[in-house]
Design a protein around this motif. Structure first.
Motif, PDB file in Angstrom:
ATOM      1  N   MET A  65      19.551  -1.672   0.975  1.00 20.65           N
ATOM      2  CA  MET A  65      18.438  -1.152   1.766  1.00 20.65           C
ATOM      3  C   MET A  65      17.849   0.096   1.119  1.00 20.65           C
ATOM      4  SD  MET A  65      16.317  -1.293   4.224  1.00 20.65           S
ATOM      5  CE  MET A  65      16.948  -2.697   5.140  1.00 20.65           C
ATOM      6  N   ARG A  66      18.702   0.967   0.594  1.00 15.42           N
ATOM      7  CA  ARG A  66      18.201   2.169  -0.074  1.00 15.42           C
ATOM      8  C   ARG A  66      17.325   1.789  -1.272  1.00 15.42           C
ATOM      9  NH1 ARG A  66      21.272   7.337   0.118  1.00 15.42           N
ATOM     10  NH2 ARG A  66      21.921   7.100  -2.046  1.00 15.42           N
ATOM     11  N   ASN A  67      17.803   0.857  -2.079  1.00 12.18           N
ATOM     12  CA  ASN A  67      17.023   0.438  -3.247  1.00 12.18           C
ATOM     13  C   ASN A  67      15.663  -0.131  -2.837  1.00 12.18           C
ATOM     14  OD1 ASN A  67      19.052   1.192  -4.984  1.00 12.18           O
ATOM     15  ND2 ASN A  67      19.874  -0.866  -5.244  1.00 12.18           N
ATOM     16  N   GLU A  68      15.646  -0.871  -1.741  1.00 15.79           N
ATOM     17  CA  GLU A  68      14.398  -1.477  -1.291  1.00 15.79           C
ATOM     18  C   GLU A  68      13.409  -0.426  -0.788  1.00 15.79           C
ATOM     19  OE1 GLU A  68      12.933  -5.011   1.750  1.00 15.79           O
ATOM     20  OE2 GLU A  68      15.067  -4.750   1.314  1.00 15.79           O
ATOM     21  N   LEU A  69      13.922   0.577  -0.072  1.00 18.26           N
ATOM     22  CA  LEU A  69      13.046   1.578   0.537  1.00 18.26           C
ATOM     23  C   LEU A  69      12.527   2.601  -0.462  1.00 18.26           C
ATOM     24  CD1 LEU A  69      14.811   2.144   3.963  1.00 18.26           C
ATOM     25  CD2 LEU A  69      12.766   0.801   3.474  1.00 18.26           C
ATOM     26  N   PHE A  70      13.141   2.656  -1.657  1.00 11.24           N
ATOM     27  CA  PHE A  70      12.567   3.512  -2.705  1.00 11.24           C
ATOM     28  C   PHE A  70      11.112   3.110  -2.957  1.00 11.24           C
ATOM     29  CE2 PHE A  70      17.000   3.895  -4.897  1.00 11.24           C
ATOM     30  CZ  PHE A  70      17.429   4.690  -3.867  1.00 11.24           C
ATOM     31  N   GLU A  71      10.850   1.821  -2.884  1.00 12.39           N
ATOM     32  CA  GLU A  71       9.509   1.314  -3.165  1.00 12.39           C
ATOM     33  C   GLU A  71       8.529   1.634  -2.054  1.00 12.39           C
ATOM     34  OE1 GLU A  71       8.927  -2.663  -4.287  1.00 12.39           O
ATOM     35  OE2 GLU A  71      10.415  -2.682  -5.880  1.00 12.39           O
ATOM     36  N   HIS A  72       9.009   1.660  -0.824  1.00 14.58           N
ATOM     37  CA  HIS A  72       8.094   1.712   0.311  1.00 14.58           C
ATOM     38  C   HIS A  72       7.847   3.127   0.839  1.00 14.58           C
ATOM     39  CE1 HIS A  72       8.280  -2.524   0.089  1.00 14.58           C
ATOM     40  NE2 HIS A  72       9.467  -2.660   0.641  1.00 14.58           N
ATOM     41  N   GLY A  73       8.398   4.144   0.185  1.00 18.36           N
ATOM     42  CA  GLY A  73       8.035   5.476   0.638  1.00 18.36           C
ATOM     43  C   GLY A  73       9.065   6.566   0.461  1.00 18.36           C
ATOM     44  N   VAL A  74      10.332   6.210   0.345  1.00 20.84           N
ATOM     45  CA  VAL A  74      11.394   7.219   0.234  1.00 20.84           C
ATOM     46  C   VAL A  74      11.267   7.965  -1.088  1.00 20.84           C
ATOM     47  CG1 VAL A  74      13.881   7.525  -0.043  1.00 20.84           C
ATOM     48  CG2 VAL A  74      12.992   6.074   1.792  1.00 20.84           C
ATOM     49  N   SER A  75      11.381   9.292  -1.038  1.00 25.51           N
ATOM     50  CA  SER A  75      11.256  10.097  -2.257  1.00 25.51           C
ATOM     51  C   SER A  75      12.436  11.030  -2.490  1.00 25.51           C
ATOM     52  CB  SER A  75       9.966  10.928  -2.225  1.00 25.51           C
ATOM     53  OG  SER A  75       9.952  11.789  -1.094  1.00 25.51           O
ATOM     54  N   GLN A  76      13.336  11.149  -1.498  1.00 28.59           N
ATOM     55  CA  GLN A  76      14.523  11.982  -1.659  1.00 28.59           C
ATOM     56  C   GLN A  76      15.722  11.248  -1.071  1.00 28.59           C
ATOM     57  OE1 GLN A  76      14.282  16.093  -0.428  1.00 28.59           O
ATOM     58  NE2 GLN A  76      12.105  16.233  -0.877  1.00 28.59           N
ATOM     59  N   ILE A  77      16.867  11.339  -1.747  1.00 29.18           N
ATOM     60  CA  ILE A  77      18.070  10.681  -1.240  1.00 29.18           C
ATOM     61  C   ILE A  77      19.288  11.572  -1.435  1.00 29.18           C
ATOM     62  CG2 ILE A  77      17.207   8.338  -1.658  1.00 29.18           C
ATOM     63  CD1 ILE A  77      19.117   8.278  -4.133  1.00 29.18           C
ATOM     64  N   SER A  78      20.220  11.442  -0.516  1.00 26.67           N
ATOM     65  CA  SER A  78      21.521  12.066  -0.723  1.00 26.67           C
ATOM     66  C   SER A  78      22.362  11.121  -1.571  1.00 26.67           C
ATOM     67  CB  SER A  78      22.207  12.341   0.619  1.00 26.67           C
ATOM     68  OG  SER A  78      22.276  11.163   1.412  1.00 26.67           O
ATOM     69  N   ARG A 118      11.842  -1.083   7.511  1.00 27.16           N
ATOM     70  CA  ARG A 118      10.907  -1.110   6.386  1.00 27.16           C
ATOM     71  C   ARG A 118       9.504  -0.735   6.860  1.00 27.16           C
ATOM     72  NH1 ARG A 118      13.131  -6.325   5.923  1.00 27.16           N
ATOM     73  NH2 ARG A 118      14.956  -6.379   4.533  1.00 27.16           N
ATOM     74  N   LYS A 119       9.132  -1.303   7.998  1.00 27.18           N
ATOM     75  CA  LYS A 119       7.800  -1.057   8.538  1.00 27.18           C
ATOM     76  C   LYS A 119       7.593   0.426   8.849  1.00 27.18           C
ATOM     77  CE  LYS A 119       6.301  -3.847  11.845  1.00 27.18           C
ATOM     78  NZ  LYS A 119       6.025  -4.393  13.205  1.00 27.18           N
ATOM     79  N   LEU A 120       8.552   1.042   9.527  1.00 27.18           N
ATOM     80  CA  LEU A 120       8.353   2.437   9.929  1.00 27.18           C
ATOM     81  C   LEU A 120       8.332   3.377   8.725  1.00 27.18           C
ATOM     82  CD1 LEU A 120      10.982   4.662  10.118  1.00 27.18           C
ATOM     83  CD2 LEU A 120      11.795   2.934  11.715  1.00 27.18           C
ATOM     84  N   VAL A 121       9.134   3.077   7.700  1.00 28.30           N
ATOM     85  CA  VAL A 121       9.108   3.890   6.487  1.00 28.30           C
ATOM     86  C   VAL A 121       7.739   3.798   5.823  1.00 28.30           C
ATOM     87  CG1 VAL A 121      10.007   4.046   4.114  1.00 28.30           C
ATOM     88  CG2 VAL A 121      11.585   3.883   6.045  1.00 28.30           C
ATOM     89  N   ALA A 122       7.208   2.597   5.729  1.00 25.03           N
ATOM     90  CA  ALA A 122       5.900   2.403   5.095  1.00 25.03           C
ATOM     91  C   ALA A 122       4.789   3.083   5.890  1.00 25.03           C
ATOM     92  CB  ALA A 122       5.605   0.914   4.941  1.00 25.03           C
ATOM     93  N   ALA A 159       0.832  -1.202   0.000  1.00 28.41           N
ATOM     94  CA  ALA A 159       0.000   0.000   0.000  1.00 28.41           C
ATOM     95  C   ALA A 159       0.871   1.257   0.000  1.00 28.41           C
ATOM     96  CB  ALA A 159      -0.922  -0.005   1.219  1.00 28.41           C
ATOM     97  N   ALA A 160       1.963   1.228   0.747  1.00 32.66           N
ATOM     98  CA  ALA A 160       2.871   2.380   0.786  1.00 32.66           C
ATOM     99  C   ALA A 160       3.478   2.633  -0.584  1.00 32.66           C
ATOM    100  CB  ALA A 160       3.969   2.146   1.823  1.00 32.66           C
ATOM    101  N   ARG A 161       3.811   1.563  -1.302  1.00 26.47           N
ATOM    102  CA  ARG A 161       4.334   1.721  -2.658  1.00 26.47           C
ATOM    103  C   ARG A 161       3.325   2.418  -3.554  1.00 26.47           C
ATOM    104  NH1 ARG A 161       3.761  -0.187  -7.432  1.00 26.47           N
ATOM    105  NH2 ARG A 161       2.188  -1.707  -6.770  1.00 26.47           N
ATOM    106  N   LYS A 162       2.078   1.972  -3.467  1.00 23.80           N
ATOM    107  CA  LYS A 162       1.038   2.562  -4.307  1.00 23.80           C
ATOM    108  C   LYS A 162       0.811   4.032  -3.969  1.00 23.80           C
ATOM    109  CE  LYS A 162      -1.544  -1.737  -5.082  1.00 23.80           C
ATOM    110  NZ  LYS A 162      -2.809  -2.470  -4.798  1.00 23.80           N
ATOM    111  N   VAL A 163       0.805   4.350  -2.682  1.00 21.48           N
ATOM    112  CA  VAL A 163       0.583   5.732  -2.256  1.00 21.48           C
ATOM    113  C   VAL A 163       1.724   6.623  -2.724  1.00 21.48           C
ATOM    114  CG1 VAL A 163       0.502   7.260  -0.240  1.00 21.48           C
ATOM    115  CG2 VAL A 163      -0.890   5.176  -0.294  1.00 21.48           C
TER     116      VAL A 163
END
Length: 482
Positions: free
Chosen positions: A333-346, A308-312, A79-83
Motif C-alpha cells: 500500500m505504501r508503494n502504491e500511494l507514493f504515486e497518488h500523493g504521498v511525499s513523506q514516509i517514516s 487511495r481515493k482520499l489520498v488523491a 491527476a494526483a500523480r501528475k500534480v
C-alpha cells in the motif's frame, strides 16, 4: 504550570479562536450533501482545474469523494500523480518517529497509551536513554526525527525541550547527526510555544483525530484532550508564537473518512486565510488496533480503495502540502500511494520508548499501536529506489529559513522542486556512502544516474554544480545543500 491545566488556568474560555466557528459539523455535512451524485462533466472539470496546480475547494473535493465510477476515479488518481510530481518530483522524504514516553493522563479509547490501559508497561526515557536511541537512529542513516510523547505531568514542556536538545547534541561516526527535529506533542499555550520554538524544532504537528465533534467526545471521555476546541485552535497559538510550519492530520477510521477529509481541508483553508500559510504537512494514518483498548473493531473502516481515493483528493486539493504516510500501512500500500500523493514516509519505525536501541521489531507491552511495515530502513530505501523514487534526508529549507510563507511562495507554483530534487540527490548520496549496503548502493547509483540525466536536460548549470557536490560527498564531505 503544567501543560495539562494550562488552558483552564491561563485562558478560561478565551483560547477559542475563529477556527472553532469555521469548522462545524453542520458545515461539513452540508458540503458533503451538496456534492452527492456528481455528474461526470463536473468531475472532469474539477480534475482539469486541479491540474493547474492551484488546488480545489472543499466543495469540489467533496464531489470527487462521492465518485464511484472506476473510470473517473482512475482519472483523478492519475491527476494526483501528475500534480505530486509537478510540485515535488519523484522524491520521498524519510524520517523516523522517536517516542520519549508512553505515560498519559488522557483516556482516548483507541490509543495504547490511554490512562486506563493497565496491560502496557509505562516508560519515560532518561536523557541517557534518549542519547542511545538517537545514536541507534543515526547509525542507520537518519537525519530527521519526529519526537512524540504522551501527555503527563512528568513529560511536560521542560522535559520535551531538554530531550530535543539532547537529541540534537548526539553525534556518531560517518557524520551521524540529527539535522532537523519536528514535534508532535500535546497542545500548548502561546508562551509555551515560544519556548518550544527556541528549541529549534521544524514543524509542529497536532492531529485533530476526527473533526466530528460528537464522535470526538465519545472517543475522548476524559483528560485535557477531551477539550475539542482547545485542540482545534492550537495552530493559531503556534503561529502567534512564531512557529510558521505546522502539520495537521486525522486518524482515518474513527469516523466517516469523507467527513474528516473535508474537515481537514477546511482547516487548511482557514490557516491559509488567517495566516497566509497553509499546513506544511498533512498526515493520513489509518486506525490500527492497539493492545488494551476498548475498541474491538475500527468504528468506520476505510477500505484500500477509499484510502487511495482520499489520498488523491487531498493531493489535488492542497498540492503544496507535504503528505505523510506511516508504517501502519503495508509495504504494498505504501508503494502504491507514493504515486497518488504521498511525499513523506517514516522508515524503520518503532512506536515504543526505547525500541531503537534494543532493536526490537515492536514491543507490544509498550506500543501505542501496531505496525505493518517493519522492514529495516536500508530495505525500504532500496525498494524506493527500485520504484524510481529518490529517498531524501534533506533539511535545507528549515536551516535556510525557507519556512512558512517563504516555503509556500515556492511550493504553490511548483518552484520548490528546484531545491527538493538536487538536495534529495545530495542527501541520498551521503546516505549511500556512509550507510548503504551493496544492494542499496546498486539501485541508488542507478537512481542517481537517472536523476542526473534529467537534471542535465532541465538545468545544465545546476547539474554541473550538483555533480561537483556529489563528487565531494564521495570524497568524504558531509551536509552539502542548496
Amino acid at each position: 504550570m503544567t501543560q495539562i491545566n494550562y488552558f483552564k488556568e491561563e485562558f478560561g474560555d478565551d483560547y477559542r479562536t475563529e477556527v472553532c466557528d469555521y469548522i462545524t459539523d453542520a458545515k461539513v455535512e452540508s458540503i458533503l450533501a451538496a456534492a452527492k451524485e456528481p455528474k461526470p462533466a463536473e468531475v472532469k472539470r474539477i480534475i482539469d482545474k486541479a491540474l493547474e496546480l492551484n488546488g480545489i475547494s472543499p466543495v469540489e473535493a467533496a464531489t470527487l469523494l462521492q465518485v464511484e465510477s472506476k473510470e473517473l476515479i482512475a482519472e483523478f488518481l492519475e491527476a494526483a500523480r501528475k500534480v505530486k510530481e509537478e510540485i515535488y518530483g519523484k522524491r520521498l522524504v524519510i524520517f523516523a518517529p522517536l517516542y520519549f514516553a508512553n505515560q498519559c493522563i488522557n483516556d482516548c479509547l483507541y490509543c495504547g497509551f490511554r490512562k486506563d490501559n493497565h496491560q502496557i508497561d509505562r516508560k519515560k526515557l532518561s536523557q541517557a536513554e534518549i542519547r542511545k536511541e538517537v545514536a541507534a537512529l543515526e547509525k542507520e542513516g537518519h537525519k530527521r526525527l519526529l519526537v512524540l510523547t504522551g501527555e503527563a505531568p512528568n513529560t511536560d514542556l521542560d522535559y520535551v525541550v531538554e530531550s530535543i536538545k539532547t537529541a540534537y547534541d548526539v553525534q556518531t561516526e560517518n557524520g551521524g547527526e540529527i539535522r532537523r527535529i519536528n514535534a508532535e506533542i500535546a497542545p500548548l499555550g502561546t508562551e509555551d510555544f515560544k519556548k518550544l520554538k527556541e528549541s529549534e524544532i521544524g514543524t509542529y504537528t497536532c492531529f485533530q483525530e476526527t473533526y466530528n465533534r460528537k464522535q470526538y467526545a465519545k472517543l475522548h471521555p476524559s483528560g485535557p484532550k477531551s477539550n475539542y476546541e482547545w485542540r482545534l485552535s492550537v495552530m493559531d497559538r503556534a503561529q502567534e508564537a512564531g512557529i510558521d510550519d505546522v502539520g495537521i492530520g486525522a486518524l482515518f477510521g474513527l469516523y466517516d473518512y469523507k467527513f474528516d477529509v473535508i474537515g481537514m481541508l477546511l482547516h487548511a483553508e482557514y490557516l491559509d486565510k488567517k495566516w497566509g500559510v497553509g499546513p506544511h504537512t498533512v498526515s493520513v494514518p489509518r486506525l490500527n488496533p492497539a493492545m488494551g483498548t476498548p475498541l474491538d473493531e475500527v468504528p468506520y473502516p476505510v477500505s484500500d480503495a477509499d484510502f487511495r481515493k482520499l489520498v488523491a483528493v487531498l493531493r489535488l486539493a492542497i498540492p503544496y502540502t507535504g503528505m505523510i504516510l506511516s508504517t501502519r500501512e503495508t509495504t504494498e500500500m505504501r508503494n502504491e500511494l507514493f504515486e497518488h500523493g504521498v511525499s513523506q514516509i517514516s522508515a524503520g519505525s518503532r512506536t515504543t520508548p526505547g525500541g531503537y536501541e534494543k532493536k526490537d521489531n515492536d514491543q507490544e507491552e509498550l506500543a501505542q499501536f501496531s505496525l505493518h511495515d517493519l522492514r529495516p530502513i536500508d530495505e525500504i530505501i532500496t525498494g524506493i529506489a527500485k520504484e524510481g523514487y529518490i529517498p531524501s534526508f534533506c533539511t535545507a529549507c528549515y536551516r535556510l529559513g525557507r519556512t512558512g510563507k517563504d516555503f509556500m511562495d515556492l511550493a504553490k507554483p511548483g518552484k520548490i522542486q528546484e531545491f527538493c530534487r538536487p538536495n534529495a540527490m545530495l542527501t541520498f548520496k551521503e546516505y549511500l556512502e556512509d550507510y548503504g549496503t551493496e544492494t542499496s548502493r546498486k539501485y541508488g547509483k542507478k537512481c542517481l544516474k537517472e536523476m542526473m540525466e534529467k537534471l542535465e536536460k532541465d538545468n545544465p548549470k545546476l547539474a554541473a554544480s550538483i555533480a561537483t557536490k556529489l563528487a565531494a560527498i564521495a570524497e568524504g564531505e558531509h551536509d552539502l545543500y542548496l
